[in-house]
Design an enzyme around this catalytic site. Structure first.
Site, PDB file in Angstrom:
ATOM      1  N   ASN A  20       0.854  -1.191   0.000  1.00  9.25           N
ATOM      2  CA  ASN A  20       0.000   0.000   0.000  1.00  9.25           C
ATOM      3  C   ASN A  20       0.888   1.238   0.000  1.00  9.25           C
ATOM      4  OD1 ASN A  20      -1.818   2.025   0.470  1.00  9.25           O
ATOM      5  ND2 ASN A  20      -2.470   1.297   2.496  1.00  9.25           N
ATOM      6  N   TRP A  21       0.967   1.884  -1.141  1.00  8.19           N
ATOM      7  CA  TRP A  21       1.857   3.050  -1.259  1.00  8.19           C
ATOM      8  C   TRP A  21       1.276   4.281  -0.564  1.00  8.19           C
ATOM      9  CZ3 TRP A  21       3.744   3.111  -7.112  1.00  8.19           C
ATOM     10  CH2 TRP A  21       4.466   1.938  -7.368  1.00  8.19           C
ATOM     11  N   LYS A  22       0.017   4.235  -0.200  1.00  7.23           N
ATOM     12  CA  LYS A  22      -0.668   5.386   0.412  1.00  7.23           C
ATOM     13  C   LYS A  22      -0.476   6.624  -0.481  1.00  7.23           C
ATOM     14  CE  LYS A  22      -0.290   3.130   4.847  1.00  7.23           C
ATOM     15  NZ  LYS A  22      -0.151   3.222   6.298  1.00  7.23           N
ATOM     16  N   HIS A 108      -9.562   0.927   5.213  1.00  6.04           N
ATOM     17  CA  HIS A 108      -8.262   1.146   5.860  1.00  6.04           C
ATOM     18  C   HIS A 108      -8.467   2.109   7.037  1.00  6.04           C
ATOM     19  CE1 HIS A 108      -4.151   2.322   6.617  1.00  6.04           C
ATOM     20  NE2 HIS A 108      -3.776   1.264   5.931  1.00  6.04           N
ATOM     21  N   GLU A 110      -6.871   4.509   8.034  1.00  2.00           N
ATOM     22  CA  GLU A 110      -6.677   5.932   7.715  1.00  2.00           C
ATOM     23  C   GLU A 110      -7.920   6.524   7.062  1.00  2.00           C
ATOM     24  OE1 GLU A 110      -2.984   5.310   5.672  1.00  2.00           O
ATOM     25  OE2 GLU A 110      -2.034   4.851   7.600  1.00  2.00           O
ATOM     26  N   GLU A 178      -5.086  -4.828  10.858  1.00  2.00           N
ATOM     27  CA  GLU A 178      -4.028  -3.837  11.020  1.00  2.00           C
ATOM     28  C   GLU A 178      -4.297  -3.038  12.292  1.00  2.00           C
ATOM     29  OE1 GLU A 178      -2.094  -2.674   6.973  1.00  2.00           O
ATOM     30  OE2 GLU A 178      -3.870  -1.459   7.268  1.00  2.00           O
ATOM     31  N   GLY A 184       2.851   2.387  10.834  1.00  2.00           N
ATOM     32  CA  GLY A 184       3.804   3.484  10.664  1.00  2.00           C
ATOM     33  C   GLY A 184       4.549   3.861  11.929  1.00  2.00           C
ATOM     34  N   SER A 222       3.731  -2.041  10.343  1.00  2.00           N
ATOM     35  CA  SER A 222       5.199  -2.076  10.490  1.00  2.00           C
ATOM     36  C   SER A 222       5.815  -3.405  10.065  1.00  2.00           C
ATOM     37  CB  SER A 222       5.602  -1.711  11.925  1.00  2.00           C
ATOM     38  OG  SER A 222       5.172  -0.406  12.243  1.00  2.00           O
ATOM     39  N   GLY A 243       2.910  -1.084   4.312  1.00  2.00           N
ATOM     40  CA  GLY A 243       2.902   0.328   3.951  1.00  2.00           C
ATOM     41  C   GLY A 243       4.303   0.795   3.598  1.00  2.00           C
ATOM     42  N   GLY A 244       4.965   1.431   4.553  1.00  2.00           N
ATOM     43  CA  GLY A 244       6.269   2.062   4.320  1.00  2.00           C
ATOM     44  C   GLY A 244       7.280   1.181   3.611  1.00  2.00           C
TER      45      GLY A 244
HETATM   46  P1  13P Z   1       3.165   0.469   7.675  1.00  2.00           P
HETATM   47  O1  13P Z   1       3.674  -0.819   7.070  1.00  2.00           O
HETATM   48  O2  13P Z   1       3.867   1.686   7.159  1.00  2.00           O
HETATM   49  O3  13P Z   1       3.108   0.380   9.168  1.00  2.00           O
HETATM   50  O4  13P Z   1       1.649   0.636   7.171  1.00  2.00           O
HETATM   51  C1  13P Z   1       0.772  -0.422   7.307  1.00  2.00           C
HETATM   52  C2  13P Z   1      -0.455  -0.113   6.550  1.00  2.00           C
HETATM   53  O5  13P Z   1      -1.235   0.718   6.943  1.00  2.00           O
HETATM   54  C3  13P Z   1      -0.679  -0.829   5.281  1.00  2.00           C
HETATM   55  O6  13P Z   1      -1.960  -0.614   4.802  1.00  2.00           O
END
Ligand code: 13P
Length: 261
Positions: A20-22, A108, A110, A178, A184, A222, A243-244
């Protein structure tokens, strides 16, 4: 309450590795990242996992041709619940499918946190995704405060029951657990906590799906190359939502390799 013994099915279901590149990357960044990953994937032998990237909506059209025929799929990070209409700024599931997407993420944390998305809306979006022919990853997760007050399982069960489309089956629906406090932050849930929550989710699916054992349960929060193998070896974990660490081709590829070992 002790859980009945359920046979872990990690070895049966093909792991899903989702990146997920967000809201990261301009066109040049997205193209470079996708191209680097395709190059790394080329040297892979038989892949016993499925890999899907979720770029920002603006980059899907550019990234999809790079991924086409590479075996790496592409999906949207969100969609509207309606097929079309006067919804300025929104993207429909059919539009994602039209761009070559095979997946969409809904719910998600977010989106739930910053856009006030309710379980009912997440369900409507996931249902729209299925209607458009996409597979969906429905996300659930508790906040730190909810975990601290002992409500984590109740929150997850409520989100699951409210957010999963009716008739969810394993061929088109996956669930990502999650924990919000692990996203993050560099904090990862312990293997024991992940096993406990995933077993709870698996058990709850018996009432929510006709194929409870076929629905892939992903963990997110993470995830990195250094912890991916342990996470995916946990009972009822059938993949990761990253994510990251998905923003670096080498690191994301290393996660895939760790999962496939
Ligand atoms: P991180 O891997 O950056 O913690 O993000 C997880 C996430 O929200 C994937 O959708």
């Amino acid at each position: 309450m002790s859980l009945p013994l359920i046979t872990p099915n990690t070895t049966v279901l093909r792991p899903l590795i989702a990146g997920n590149w967000k809201m990261h990357g301009l066109r040049a960044d997205g193209l470079a990242l996708a191209s680097a990953l395709v190059e790394l994937q080329r040297s892979e032998g038989v892949r016993n996992y499925e890999m899907v990237l979720f770029p920002p909506a603006t980059l899907i059209g550019a990234v999809e041709p790079v991924l086409r025929d590479s075996g790496v799929g592409v999906g949207g990070q969100d969609c509207h619940s309606a097929e079309r209409g006067a919804f300025t700024g929104d993207v429909s599931a059919a539009m994602l499918a039209d761009l070559g997407c095979s997946y969409v993420i809904t719910g998600h944390s977010e989106r739930r946190q910053h856009h006030g998305e309710t379980d009912a809306l997440v369900k409507a979006k996931a249902t729209a995704g299925l209607r458009a022919g996409l597979s969906v990853i429905v996300c659930v997760g508790e906040t730190q405060a909810e975990r601290d007050s002992g409500e984590a399982k109740a929150v997850i069960l409520r989100q699951l029951a409210g957010s999963l489309p009716d008739g969810s089956t394993g061929d088109r629906v996956a669930i990502a657990y999650e924990p919000v406090w692990a996203i993050g932050t560099g904090l990862t849930a312990t293997a024991a906590d992940i096993a406990d929550m995933h077993a709870t989710i698996r058990q709850a699916l018996a009432d929510l799906s006709t194929t409870p054992d076929a629905i892939r349960l992903l963990y997110g929060g993470s995830v990195k190359a250094a912890n991916a193998a342990e996470i995916v070896a946990t009972a009822h974990v059938n993949g990761v939502l990253v994510g990251g660490a998905s923003l670096k081709a080498d690191e994301f590829q290393a996660i895939a390799e760790a999962v496939s070992r």
